[in-house]
Design an enzyme around this catalytic site. Structure first.
Site, PDB file in Angstrom:
ATOM      1  CG  ASP A  66      -1.780  -1.250   1.287  1.00  0.00           C
ATOM      2  OD1 ASP A  66      -2.275  -1.687   0.235  1.00  0.00           O
ATOM      3  OD2 ASP A  66      -1.897  -1.820   2.389  1.00  0.00           O
ATOM      4  CE  LYS A  83       3.261  -2.372  -4.459  1.00  0.00           C
ATOM      5  NZ  LYS A  83       2.845  -2.172  -3.070  1.00  0.00           N
ATOM      6  N   GLY A 101      -4.023  -4.314  -4.165  1.00  0.00           N
ATOM      7  CA  GLY A 101      -4.980  -3.263  -4.488  1.00  0.00           C
ATOM      8  C   GLY A 101      -4.209  -2.037  -4.929  1.00  0.00           C
ATOM      9  CG  HIS A 102      -1.326  -2.107  -7.382  1.00  0.00           C
ATOM     10  ND1 HIS A 102      -0.529  -2.855  -8.195  1.00  0.00           N
ATOM     11  CD2 HIS A 102      -0.916  -2.378  -6.121  1.00  0.00           C
ATOM     12  CE1 HIS A 102       0.337  -3.550  -7.448  1.00  0.00           C
ATOM     13  NE2 HIS A 102       0.105  -3.285  -6.193  1.00  0.00           N
ATOM     14  CD  GLN A 136       0.707  -8.936  -2.288  1.00  0.00           C
ATOM     15  OE1 GLN A 136       1.492  -9.554  -2.974  1.00  0.00           O
ATOM     16  NE2 GLN A 136      -0.529  -8.742  -2.666  1.00  0.00           N
TER      17      GLN A 136
HETATM   18  P1  IMP Z   1      -2.768 -12.903   1.876  1.00  0.00           P
HETATM   19  O1  IMP Z   1      -1.857 -12.270   0.868  1.00  0.00           O
HETATM   20  O2  IMP Z   1      -4.221 -12.721   1.542  1.00  0.00           O
HETATM   21  O3  IMP Z   1      -2.385 -14.318   2.162  1.00  0.00           O
HETATM   22  O4  IMP Z   1      -2.553 -12.106   3.267  1.00  0.00           O
HETATM   23  C1  IMP Z   1      -1.338 -12.164   3.998  1.00  0.00           C
HETATM   24  C2  IMP Z   1      -0.985 -10.826   4.611  1.00  0.00           C
HETATM   25  O5  IMP Z   1      -0.615  -9.926   3.573  1.00  0.00           O
HETATM   26  C3  IMP Z   1      -2.149 -10.155   5.366  1.00  0.00           C
HETATM   27  O6  IMP Z   1      -1.619  -9.445   6.479  1.00  0.00           O
HETATM   28  C4  IMP Z   1      -2.693  -9.161   4.349  1.00  0.00           C
HETATM   29  O7  IMP Z   1      -3.355  -8.066   4.967  1.00  0.00           O
HETATM   30  C5  IMP Z   1      -1.413  -8.739   3.656  1.00  0.00           C
HETATM   31  N1  IMP Z   1      -1.617  -8.264   2.292  1.00  0.00           N
HETATM   32  C6  IMP Z   1      -1.870  -9.008   1.192  1.00  0.00           C
HETATM   33  N2  IMP Z   1      -1.980  -8.223   0.118  1.00  0.00           N
HETATM   34  C7  IMP Z   1      -1.763  -6.961   0.522  1.00  0.00           C
HETATM   35  C8  IMP Z   1      -1.695  -5.692  -0.148  1.00  0.00           C
HETATM   36  O8  IMP Z   1      -1.842  -5.582  -1.366  1.00  0.00           O
HETATM   37  N3  IMP Z   1      -1.429  -4.618   0.631  1.00  0.00           N
HETATM   38  C9  IMP Z   1      -1.217  -4.728   1.958  1.00  0.00           C
HETATM   39  N4  IMP Z   1      -1.264  -5.869   2.637  1.00  0.00           N
HETATM   40  C10 IMP Z   1      -1.525  -6.987   1.911  1.00  0.00           C
END
Ligand code: IMP
Length: 432
Positions: free
Chosen positions: A13, A16, A40-41, A221
């Site tokens: 977040d 990017k 989420g971009h 991420q």
């Molecule tokens: P997962 O990717 O759904 O397995 O989640 C694993 C961890 O990564 C959790 O803490 C999510 O909140 C975090 N996470 C996954 N995708 C994002 C993102 O795009 N931005 C911020 N945190 C993320």
């Protein structure tokens, strides 16, 4: 010709999406290398807001090729929903998007088994519940189904059914109801819609490199969510750090010319896990409101805190940042003082390295220094020298302490609310 990686230096977040969209006009191909529709971009083009989850942000520039690399896990239903949403807004997705035949497929049974850990308060890590982790488990466990298998009309059913039966047994053992009916026909139909976009994307990259085309690799991420280098186990299941860009695309390290890190002027995190510079007080709430810090995929309020120098030094080492992009500087406008976490202590002693064990990560005590804030707004400023002196001082401080050049600063959500610092390494790498 520079092929560059642009990735998050914190917990995701970092903004990017806007940066990749902005820089994409200088590249021929923009590719994602890991993750799935957990990302989420958010990109604003004029009044229009786009939230991209799976498709690279480069899709918003007409004429550019956007690639979903082999390192991703694709939920075909989510992919089609995103394609249709973009097409309704006038984007030529089917003309621009290429999908790797080696990417793995997410099925409803992945979300079903994710509940085994996420429904348990002791085991939950606060995932996005998109089935991302279980799909990567299947990939590493060598039982995953790849896009090429999904398109294989003769054999898909057998692959799928075997896998589904195993998952149902696991779910039943944990008392989780089966929620994966009617998949075969639906996925077979979507497979036909995907087929024209699917190819061997590693071969596509190799040919593009031979032809002197420029490629931007877009991380999702952030480094601290990388499965190896992040705050394990509170991480995502893929390789978000720069190394993942090679394995997740098939582009060799010798063809990558630079790595740009994206970091907010402060820091946020969604989900559970250690967060040394978190501010649980009023000032954290100020950041959340001023920065609209709510998850773009899940809508969850993001945890907010202050720029963390030890964390950035660590992610700079792990990724090899050539230059940093600092986003959302304007969110700090109006603060009297801006705290910065400049060191970590564990059990009262300063530590130099990022701890690895879960208990040590949880015991980090942040050491803060405070810098003067600025009363004049920075919002929309596009010339470094026109920033208030205190804001420039803040950025210089971050640069000095992290040891990485700040080559770009973003002062608002729009494409034009950005500056590339004159004479910076970033300017050179971008060919600006
Ligand atoms: P997962 O990717 O759904 O397995 O989640 C694993 C961890 O990564 C959790 O803490 C999510 O909140 C975090 N996470 C996954 N995708 C994002 C993102 O795009 N931005 C911020 N945190 C993320």
């Amino acid at each position: 010709m520079s092929n560059l990686i642009v990735l998050g230096a914190q917990w995701g977040d970092e903004g990017k999406g806007k940066i990749v969209d902005l820089f994409s006009e200088r590249f021929d191909i923009i590719a994602r290398y890991q993750g799935g529709h957990n990302a989420g971009h958010t990109v604003y083009v004029g009044e229009q807001k786009y939230v991209l989850k799976l498709i690279p942000s480069g899709i918003l520039r007409s004429g550019r090729v956007a690639v979903i690399g082999n390192g991703l896990v694709i939920d075909p239903v989510a992919l089609m929903a995103e394609i249709e949403m973009l097409e309704e807004l006038g984007v030529d997705v089917r003309g621009q998007l290429k999908i790797s035949n080696r990417a793995h497929v997410i099925f409803p049974f992945h979300r079903m088994v994710e509940r085994i850990s996420e429904d348990s308060p002791e085991k939950a890590i606060g995932t996005t519940s998109r089935g991302i982790g279980p799909a990567y488990e299947d990939k590493i466990g060598r039982r995953g189904i790849r896009v090429a298998d999904l398109l294989d009309r003769d054999n898909f059913k057998a692959h799928y059914t075997g896998n589904q039966q195993d998952k149902r047994k696991i779910a039943a053992a944990f008392g989780i109801p089966a929620t994966d009916d009617d998949v075969l026909a639906k996925y077979a139909e979507i497979a036909e819609k995907m087929r024209p976009m699917v190819c061997d994307t590693a071969a596509l990259f190799a040919a593009a490199i031979r032809a002197g085309k420029r490629i931007m690799l877009e991380g999702a991420q952030g480094t601290m969510l990388d499965v190896d280098h992040g705050t394990y186990p509170y991480v995502t299941s893929s390789s978000a750090a720069s190394g993942g860009a090679c394995t997740g695309t098939g582009i060799p390290p010798t063809k990558i010319h630079g790595v740009l890190g994206v970091s907010k002027a402060y820091i946020t995190r969604v989900g559970g896990g250690p967060f040394p510079s978190e501010d649980l007080g009023e000032r954290g709430e100020f950041i959340r409101k001023a920065g609209n810090e709510y998850g773009s995929v899940t809508g969850r309020p993001r945890r907010c805190g202050w720029f963390d120098v030890p964390l950035l030094r660590y992610t700079a080492d792990v990724n090899g940042f050539d230059s940093l992009i600092i986003t959302k500087l304007d969110v700090l406008d109006g603060l009297d003082q801006v705290p910065v976490c400049t060191g970590y202590k564990i059990d009262g002693k300063l530590v130099e390295e990022m701890p690895a064990s879960q208990s040590a990560l949880a015991r980090i005590e942040p050491v803060f220094e405070s810098l003067p804030g600025w009363s004049k707004p920075t919002a929309g400023i596009t010339d470094f020298n026109k920033l208030p002196a205190e804001a420039r001082g803040y950025l210089r401080f971050l640069e000095e302490r992290t040891g990485v050049e700040i080559g770009c600063v973003s002062t608002g959500p729009e494409r034009n609310q950005t500056m590339v610092v004159k004479g910076s390494r970033m300017e050179k790498l971008l060919g600006a």
